[in-house]
Design a protein around this motif. Structure first.
Motif, PDB file in Angstrom:
ATOM      1  N   VAL A  77       2.615 -14.156 -11.385  1.00 54.53           N
ATOM      2  CA  VAL A  77       3.294 -12.965 -10.885  1.00 54.53           C
ATOM      3  C   VAL A  77       3.172 -12.970  -9.365  1.00 54.53           C
ATOM      4  O   VAL A  77       2.060 -13.066  -8.821  1.00 54.53           O
ATOM      5  N   GLN A  78       4.305 -12.899  -8.666  1.00 59.39           N
ATOM      6  CA  GLN A  78       4.318 -12.846  -7.209  1.00 59.39           C
ATOM      7  C   GLN A  78       5.071 -11.599  -6.770  1.00 59.39           C
ATOM      8  O   GLN A  78       6.151 -11.292  -7.297  1.00 59.39           O
ATOM      9  N   SER A  79       4.498 -10.894  -5.827  1.00 58.09           N
ATOM     10  CA  SER A  79       5.130  -9.674  -5.322  1.00 58.09           C
ATOM     11  C   SER A  79       5.276  -9.753  -3.814  1.00 58.09           C
ATOM     12  O   SER A  79       4.425 -10.327  -3.116  1.00 58.09           O
ATOM     13  N   GLU A  80       6.375  -9.169  -3.317  1.00 61.42           N
ATOM     14  CA  GLU A  80       6.584  -9.088  -1.866  1.00 61.42           C
ATOM     15  C   GLU A  80       7.211  -7.742  -1.532  1.00 61.42           C
ATOM     16  O   GLU A  80       7.916  -7.145  -2.351  1.00 61.42           O
ATOM     17  N   THR A  81       6.908  -7.273  -0.322  1.00 59.54           N
ATOM     18  CA  THR A  81       7.461  -6.001   0.142  1.00 59.54           C
ATOM     19  C   THR A  81       8.695  -6.272   0.987  1.00 59.54           C
ATOM     20  O   THR A  81       8.649  -7.062   1.937  1.00 59.54           O
ATOM     21  N   LEU A  82       9.793  -5.664   0.645  1.00 57.61           N
ATOM     22  CA  LEU A  82      11.042  -5.852   1.356  1.00 57.61           C
ATOM     23  C   LEU A  82      11.118  -4.942   2.577  1.00 57.61           C
ATOM     24  O   LEU A  82      10.332  -3.985   2.725  1.00 57.61           O
ATOM     25  N   GLU A  83      12.050  -5.230   3.466  1.00 61.34           N
ATOM     26  CA  GLU A  83      12.205  -4.416   4.675  1.00 61.34           C
ATOM     27  C   GLU A  83      12.545  -2.971   4.345  1.00 61.34           C
ATOM     28  O   GLU A  83      12.201  -2.055   5.079  1.00 61.34           O
ATOM     29  N   SER A  84      13.198  -2.777   3.214  1.00 60.23           N
ATOM     30  CA  SER A  84      13.572  -1.424   2.809  1.00 60.23           C
ATOM     31  C   SER A  84      12.381  -0.625   2.292  1.00 60.23           C
ATOM     32  O   SER A  84      12.506   0.578   2.039  1.00 60.23           O
ATOM     33  N   GLY A  85      11.239  -1.285   2.147  1.00 56.24           N
ATOM     34  CA  GLY A  85      10.077  -0.615   1.594  1.00 56.24           C
ATOM     35  C   GLY A  85       9.925  -0.789   0.100  1.00 56.24           C
ATOM     36  O   GLY A  85       8.885  -0.436  -0.476  1.00 56.24           O
ATOM     37  N   ARG A  86      10.974  -1.306  -0.559  1.00 60.83           N
ATOM     38  CA  ARG A  86      10.878  -1.578  -1.982  1.00 60.83           C
ATOM     39  C   ARG A  86      10.065  -2.856  -2.211  1.00 60.83           C
ATOM     40  O   ARG A  86       9.763  -3.606  -1.278  1.00 60.83           O
TER      41      ARG A  86
END
Length: 895
Positions: free
Chosen positions: A503-512
């Protein structure tokens, strides 16, 4: 005639493929059977009139499955197959074509294979030239002492599976030709077989003409026939070996109106269930099964322990153990649903829609409709649907068994906890014997996952409303998904495990937040969608992998940060512990919640001779599906002490089952009260705290009555005792104990137990090892022979006489006694540096006992052990002051 030479060959998928065209098989014009049953020996000949284009006539010998032990049988389920010991009975066959003997080979798959001999029996390929032929297959075999479709149990003989050779078309028996059967047997027996409307009973000689796959027969010295009228013109015929009890009638008064609290009114229960089926059929007949005319349900109470309710052509087979369960609506509902489904299958087999199905699809399509109607019946009786349209407008599929009852050690396990998996370990049903075939509920579940609720509702409605075949309806409504139908059917023969790889997670520029989940399928190929639920602090989002390929990626975006990822959150997929090597759900989530406390051990014993209670309660805390880490608390009492043990258990090695591993290492801390007067009126007591380390290995399974396996454990500990005389003492203790359990056939076991232990320091009497005790030498009292060291060995033989096996003793429906074992044991040991001054104090014992196996409420198994033991070596004082024997009553086996 030519002799058939049996040999084992792995058929695999290359032999008798289900997709083989019917045109490749000869046309069978007629089938005549002449057979004679003498005692348990059955001999006969089947005459086929066929027309061939040069292709061989393929003949199926279902009866040859009795030549081997079922691969699914284990030490627990052997009771459900053989009433006594293994009884194997191969089938012999000879073949002639147009009066000329032919030498053909009897072929069968390896035992345990998907088309193994233990499931599918054997096949004959009879070579034919082009033209019309007269083929005779002479067969002979002995009816083994065996529960189920082909066997004998006491005076009852069952021929409710294909008991004579059948011609094949594709991968199923030819079912559109009349079978003319002539069976002769002793005049002391009565046979029951399906008739045109109802049942046919014949004494000494049975003649039946019937179109179908085969003519099933059941024989007994006498059949009791009971007829009941059902709603809407249907009727119920129940045939039983003994007269069935009936409740008081409506005109009964006074004490004659009282119901027997210890009686099971099987006939009343069957009539109630059959009436429900008749009411539901009346609602759906007008929609799609108008061809179902009012008819008789012929129910035969049969000696089966693997099928609670099943079907043979024209018969409904219900186990003579039906309704032996706590008479509560929820508990009884498990049996109700299984029997309703069999009754629906029987009625639907005469429905125009079912009869229009292609021969290759008829079995599974019939079971799909029966499973669907069983759920619709549940819905109707709930009061939420009263008309056919309301019934068919129901939102599709829900499991009929919505409360899983964990009872893996009782007969008919599929009835209680199989859910939609319906594993069918023994495949006794002829429609599933030749190959693993998904049953109706599993097909409905896989269809729902693939189609979604709207299209699934349209498909299930079409199965009831229209005369459309199941495959054609699916192709019309969902042509892409219909391409995978054969995979759904074959899913029962596959074993897979789904693993959450990463499982890999990243934070997008939109905050999502974007989450990338990798899922892998291990084991066989099975194309089915896999749901992936991502949980965050702001809610949850469900993604989906289509199941194509061995590995898939699911990406979802969420408002909140990641908390948890879980595969198959609705628990719809069927996964294999064998492929996973552990609990198959252990690798389906990033974290698992704590389960409620689980009572993993309980025993209560009474030493009548010492007037002492011996017992323990072991409660475990562990995360769901995790088998390698457990926090456990044990409270115990015995003549030595009363106290507790808090320990952490680390599981090691391979999984023994889905709840434990074979090895373990366990550090813990103890706190207990050492009883004063344990070794005599003057012996002091005290409080004790300590630490211990225990490690071990065990391959023993089914602890109520293990038949094979071994275990070895060792312990090392230290403790500080606060004596009642205000002194303190340290001790160091250690020990080892081993068990070797050897099977003596199916009904006997030899248990060899040995061990040694010792203590260093200044121990209190309650800390000194001795020879006497519940799990040591039972002939000696707990405080009789104590010292600084001990070694002992015990041999115990357990055996179940035939007369006390397969019992059905009802004690107010709370307890059902199933089996009574006899036990005999002998043991010996030595105590070193004994408390009475002897350097070495010997001991020896002999004894015997009973093991009463019973079920709480007819479901949860348990055992009551009663032992009486006599010490053979005693001091003069002990002989004068102590009882000459000991008696122990406990709720577990000696191991």
């Amino acid at each position: 005639m030519g002799l058939v030479r049996p040999f084992g060959v792995a058929l695999g998928m290359a032999i008798l493929l289900a997709s083989r065209a019917h045109a490749d098989d000869p046309v069978v014009r007629s089938v005549e059977v002449e057979a004679r049953l003498q005692d348990d020996a059955l001999r006969g000949v089947v005459r086929f009139e066929v027309t061939s284009d040069g292709d061989p006539l393929r003949v199926w010998l279902y009866s040859d499955r009795n030549a081997v032990v079922p691969s699914a049988m284990d030490q627990r389920s052997s009771r459900w197959i053989f009433p006594r010991e293994r009884d194997l009975a191969p089938t012999r066959a000879r073949v002639s074509v147009d009066g000329v003997a032919r030498e053909v080979e009897l072929r069968h798959g390896a035992v345990g294979a998907s088309r193994g001999r233990d499931f599918a029996g054997s096949d004959l390929d009879v070579p034919l030239s082009a033209g019309a032929h007269h083929v005779e297959v002479h067969f002979a075999y002995r009816l083994p002492e065996r529960f189920g479709r082909l066997g004998r149990v006491g005076d009852r003989l069952t021929l409710t599976g294909p008991w004579y050779p059948l011609a094949l078309r594709g991968d199923a028996p030819v079912d559109d030709v009349q079978h003319r059967v002539d069976l002769r047997y002793a005049s002391t027996r009565t046979a029951v077989a399906p008739g045109e409307r109802g049942a046919v009973l014949a004494r000494g000689h049975l003649r039946r003409h019937r179109v179908g796959t085969f003519v099933p027969v059941a024989l007994a010295p006498r059949w009791h026939r009971t007829l009941r009228d059902l709603p809407h013109g249907h009727s119920l015929v129940v045939l039983s070996e003994h007269a069935l009890s009936e409740p008081p009638g409506p005109d009964a008064r006074g004490i004659f109106a009282l119901r027997d609290l210890n009686e099971i009114y099987v006939l009343e229960q069957l009539e109630r269930v059959a009436s429900d089926v008749a009411e539901t059929l009346a609602l759906v007949e007008e929609a799609g099964c108008a061809a179902i005319e009012p008819s008789s349900f012929v129910v035969v109470l049969a000696p089966s322990r693997t099928e609670l309710a099943a079907n043979a052509p024209g018969l409904v087979l219900v186990s003579d153990r039906a309704f032996e369960i706590l008479p509560h609506e929820v508990a009884r509902g498990f049996h109700d649903r299984a029997i309703r489904r069999a009754l629906f299958r029987d009625a639907l087999s005469r429905c125009a829609a079912s009869m229009a199905e292609p021969a290759a699809d008829r079995a599974w399509a019939l079971d799909v409709r029966a499973a669907l109607l069983t759920d619709l019946d549940e819905h109707r009786r709930s009061g939420r649907a009263r008309t056919a349209r309301e019934l068919l407008g129901w939102a599709g599929f829900h499991p009929a068994i919505d409360q899983l009852l964990y009872a893996p050690q009782t007969a008919f396990p599929d009835v209680y906890f199989a859910g939609s998996a319906e594993p069918d370990a023994f495949r006794d049903d002829p429609t599933h014997a030749r190959r693993p075939l998904s049953r109706g509920r599993r097909i409905l579940a896989m269809a729902l996952d693939a189609l979604g609720e709207e299209r699934h509702r349209a498909w299930t409605t079409a199965l009831v409303e229209r005369h459309e075949t199941a495959r054609a309806a699916l192709e019309r409504l969902a042509p892409d998904e219909a391409e995978h139908l054969d995979e759904w059917l074959a899913a029962a023969g596959t074993q897979v495990n789904y693993r959450l790889v990463s499982v890999q997670s990243e934070t997008l520029e939109s905050g999502r937040h974007r989450h990338r989940v990798v899922v892998r399928r291990e084991g066989d190929v099975r194309h089915e969608p896999v749901e992936v639920r991502v949980t965050t602090r702001r809610g949850e989002v469900t993604g989906r992998w289509d199941g194509h390929g061995d590995e898939g990626v699911v990406e979802v975006e969420t408002e909140g940060a990641l908390r948890d990822v879980r595969l198959d959150p609705r628990g719809r997929l069927v996964q294999s512990a064998e492929v996973a090597g552990d609990h198959p759900l252990a690798d389906d989530a990033t974290s698992h919640p704590w389960r409620p406390p689980v009572v993993q051990g309980f025993n209560l014993a009474y030493g009548a001779t010492e007037n002492a209670w011996i017992g323990f309660l072991d409660v475990a805390l562990r995360r769901q599906y995790v088998t390698n880490s457990t926090l456990a608390l044990r409270a115990s009492t015995d003549p030595r002490s009363t106290g507790g043990l808090l320990r952490w258990v680390r599981g090691l090695g391979r999984a023994r089952d889905t709840n434990a591993r074979r090895g373990y290492l366990s550090p813990g801390v103890t706190f207990d009260r050492l009883h004063e007067g344990f070794a005599g009126d003057e012996s002091p007591g005290g409080w004790r705290v300590g630490a211990q380390l225990v490690g071990g290995y065990s391959s023993l399974r089914w602890f109520l009555d293990p038949r094979a396996g071994a275990s070895l454990s060792a312990s090392l500990g230290t403790s500080l005792a606060f004596r009642d005389d205000d002194t303190r003492t340290w001790t160091v203790n250690g020990g080892v104990r081993g068990n070797l359990t050897l099977p003596l056939g199916l009904r006997g076991t030899l248990v060899l137990v040995g061990g040694a232990s010792g203590v260093l320091g200044d121990p209190l009497p309650g800390e000194r090892p001795g020879l006497g005790g519940r799990f040591l030498l039972r002939g000696y009292q707990n405080g009789e022979v104590l010292g600084r060291g001990r070694a002992f060995a015990v041999a115990e033989a357990r055996f179940t006489p035939t007369v006390t096996s397969d019992l059905a003793i009802n004690l107010l429906h709370v307890v059902w006694v199933r089996e009574i074992q006899l036990a005999a044991f002998a043991g010996g040991g030595l105590v070193f540096d004994a408390s009475d001054g002897r350097d070495v104090a010997p001991g020896a014992e002999v004894g015997g006992g009973l093991r009463v196996h019973f079920e709480y409420g007819g479901v949860q198994p348990a055992v009551l052990a009663i032992d009486v033991a006599v010490p053979l070596v005693r001091t003069e004082e002990a002989s004068r002051t102590l009882a000459p024997f000991t008696t122990i009553v406990a709720f577990e086996q000696y191991y």
